[in-house]
Design an enzyme around this catalytic site. Structure first.
Site, PDB file in Angstrom:
ATOM      1  N   ASP A  67       1.895   4.585  -4.713  1.00  0.00           N
ATOM      2  CA  ASP A  67       3.000   4.152  -4.923  1.00  0.00           C
ATOM      3  C   ASP A  67       3.556   3.994  -6.159  1.00  0.00           C
ATOM      4  O   ASP A  67       4.525   4.613  -6.590  1.00  0.00           O
ATOM      5  CB  ASP A  67       3.530   3.200  -3.760  1.00  0.00           C
ATOM      6  CG  ASP A  67       4.832   3.006  -3.247  1.00  0.00           C
ATOM      7  OD1 ASP A  67       5.566   3.641  -3.867  1.00  0.00           O
ATOM      8  OD2 ASP A  67       5.159   2.119  -2.863  1.00  0.00           O
ATOM      9  N   LYS A 123      -9.659   0.687  -8.471  1.00  0.00           N
ATOM     10  CA  LYS A 123      -9.589  -0.559  -8.843  1.00  0.00           C
ATOM     11  C   LYS A 123     -11.048  -1.259  -8.412  1.00  0.00           C
ATOM     12  O   LYS A 123     -10.995  -2.330  -8.048  1.00  0.00           O
ATOM     13  CB  LYS A 123      -8.493  -1.736  -8.816  1.00  0.00           C
ATOM     14  CG  LYS A 123      -8.484  -2.875  -9.703  1.00  0.00           C
ATOM     15  CD  LYS A 123      -8.362  -2.391 -11.193  1.00  0.00           C
ATOM     16  CE  LYS A 123      -8.390  -3.702 -11.880  1.00  0.00           C
ATOM     17  NZ  LYS A 123      -8.536  -3.474 -13.533  1.00  0.00           N
ATOM     18  N   ASP A 152      -5.067   0.351 -13.820  1.00  0.00           N
ATOM     19  CA  ASP A 152      -4.290  -0.081 -14.787  1.00  0.00           C
ATOM     20  C   ASP A 152      -4.608   0.830 -16.000  1.00  0.00           C
ATOM     21  O   ASP A 152      -3.831   0.964 -17.006  1.00  0.00           O
ATOM     22  CB  ASP A 152      -4.744  -1.481 -15.177  1.00  0.00           C
ATOM     23  CG  ASP A 152      -6.355  -1.785 -14.874  1.00  0.00           C
ATOM     24  OD1 ASP A 152      -7.037  -0.695 -14.606  1.00  0.00           O
ATOM     25  OD2 ASP A 152      -6.667  -2.735 -15.354  1.00  0.00           O
ATOM     26  N   ASP A 201       5.625   6.248  -9.204  1.00  0.00           N
ATOM     27  CA  ASP A 201       6.944   5.959  -9.703  1.00  0.00           C
ATOM     28  C   ASP A 201       6.908   6.046 -11.218  1.00  0.00           C
ATOM     29  O   ASP A 201       7.882   6.120 -11.835  1.00  0.00           O
ATOM     30  CB  ASP A 201       7.377   4.659  -9.128  1.00  0.00           C
ATOM     31  CG  ASP A 201       7.935   4.697  -7.755  1.00  0.00           C
ATOM     32  OD1 ASP A 201       7.837   5.632  -7.217  1.00  0.00           O
ATOM     33  OD2 ASP A 201       8.532   3.677  -7.400  1.00  0.00           O
ATOM     34  N   TYR A 230      -0.551  -1.805   2.916  1.00  0.00           N
ATOM     35  CA  TYR A 230       0.575  -1.565   3.476  1.00  0.00           C
ATOM     36  C   TYR A 230       0.414  -1.541   5.141  1.00  0.00           C
ATOM     37  O   TYR A 230       1.182  -0.992   5.795  1.00  0.00           O
ATOM     38  CB  TYR A 230       1.089  -0.246   3.156  1.00  0.00           C
ATOM     39  CG  TYR A 230       1.670  -0.049   1.690  1.00  0.00           C
ATOM     40  CD1 TYR A 230       2.043  -1.356   1.052  1.00  0.00           C
ATOM     41  CD2 TYR A 230       2.440   0.943   1.378  1.00  0.00           C
ATOM     42  CE1 TYR A 230       2.765  -1.265  -0.303  1.00  0.00           C
ATOM     43  CE2 TYR A 230       3.080   0.919   0.048  1.00  0.00           C
ATOM     44  CZ  TYR A 230       3.035   0.009  -0.691  1.00  0.00           C
ATOM     45  OH  TYR A 230       3.768   0.030  -1.970  1.00  0.00           O
TER      46      TYR A 230
END
Length: 326
Positions: A223, A167, A199, A227, A120
């Protein structure tokens, strides 16, 4: 003492849930002065810029800002606003409430998301018609600042430590730096850590969310995973957030502008009202914030509820019910 709060309703249901949260804040005994400012799609259409300089400057100078939601111009609004308050961490609680039809009613966790860099950071390029690139930025300094906040967050409270979601098995340099820095800071502060690949987290949190408490993540992972957690507790209408800076902060619901229901008066104000409670906590009014949390929880449990939670109440009905309980 009077606290100046900038209020930016934005677009869509932001125009409905933000005034609702202001009404709740006004029902407390905290001396707040509200200054409304504009941003979003409608402002861009009218003026050519989604975030007017005046709005940016107001957020950069106020103690705290309460933000609603914007539509297509989200990246042009919320990212600069987070910059305006010098935010380095995004705090996103994900909690299931009694009375809400949640997939995993035992869910109760908090995401501490790095808020300044990662993918971002905005370093995108179109090299040719066939090739575009995105540069991912991770620094030790930003990772350290997030880790220090996380250690303070869990200190003296009922937390066992933090989980680092990353990750690093693939993004060895960037996520590797992030993970190593968080671990080092936590070790220096006597805070226990465990790790999970992001993941794998997505699977494990669905199977058993109770194994996670405070989750520290890079920007994009925080983010997406928060969610995902919203789906476990009943939807985005229940997730608040705080963007914390060194001297000021920005508070916003996690949900978007929901143009499909905008203007109907049925949007769920809970996430924005809880964000407003987090604003009071930030200003040091813990008792008033706790009262709002309790009022929202009782309203969610006993009703009235908006259609997204299976009810038929209007935004105004829920807001009045919260205020009555206060």
């Amino acid at each position: 003492m009077t606290h100046e709060i900038v209020v930016i309703p934005g677009d869509g249901i932001g125009q409905e849930v933000t005034p609702a949260a202001v009404e709740v804040l006004e029902a407390t005994d905290v001396d707040l002065e509200f200054v409304e400012a504009e941003a979003g799609d409608a402002v861009q259409e009218a003026t050519g810029e989604a975030l007017p300089q005046e709005t940016y400057d107001l957020a950069a100078e106020a103690e705290a800002t309460l933000f609603g939601a914007v539509g297509e111009t989200a990246a042009d609004v919320i990212l600069p606003l987070r910059d305006a308050v010098d935010s380095f961490v995004n705090v996103r609680p994900a909690k299931a409430y009694p009375g809400v039809d949640a997939v995993r009613p035992e869910t109760d966790m908090v995401f501490l998301r790095e808020n300044t860099e990662g993918v971002y950071a905005g370093h995108e390029d179109r090299l040719t018609d066939d090739v575009s690139t995105l540069t991912r930025v991770v620094t030790e300094s930003a990772s350290r600042e997030l880790a220090e906040f996380a250690c303070e967050y869990v200190a003296g409270d009922d937390h066992d430590g933090v989980t680092i979601a990353h990750k690093a098995n693939v993004m060895r340099e960037t996520d590797g730096l992030f993970r190593d820095t968080v671990v080092d800071v936590a070790d220096d502060n006597g805070v226990e850590t465990d790790e999970v690949l992001m993941d794998a987290f997505a699977t494990r949190v669905c199977l058993d969310p109770t194994q996670f408490d405070v989750v520290v993540c890079p920007n994009l992972a925080g983010d997406v995973l928060s969610d995902l957690a919203a789906g476990l507790v009943g939807g985005l209408g229940l997730l608040p957030s705080a963007n914390i800076g060194h001297e000021r902060a920005l508070f916003e619901p996690v949900h978007g502008s929901a143009p499909d229901i905008a203007g109907e008066g049925i949007s769920n104000p809970a996430a924005t009202i809880i964000s407003a409670a987090m604003l009071l906590e930030y200003l040091g009014y813990d008792d008033q914030a706790a009262a709002i949390h309790t009022a929202v929880e009782e309203t969610l449990e006993d009703g009235p509820r908006t259609p997204d939670l299976g009810g038929d109440a209007a935004t105004e009905d829920v807001t009045e019910a919260v205020i009555d309980r206060l």
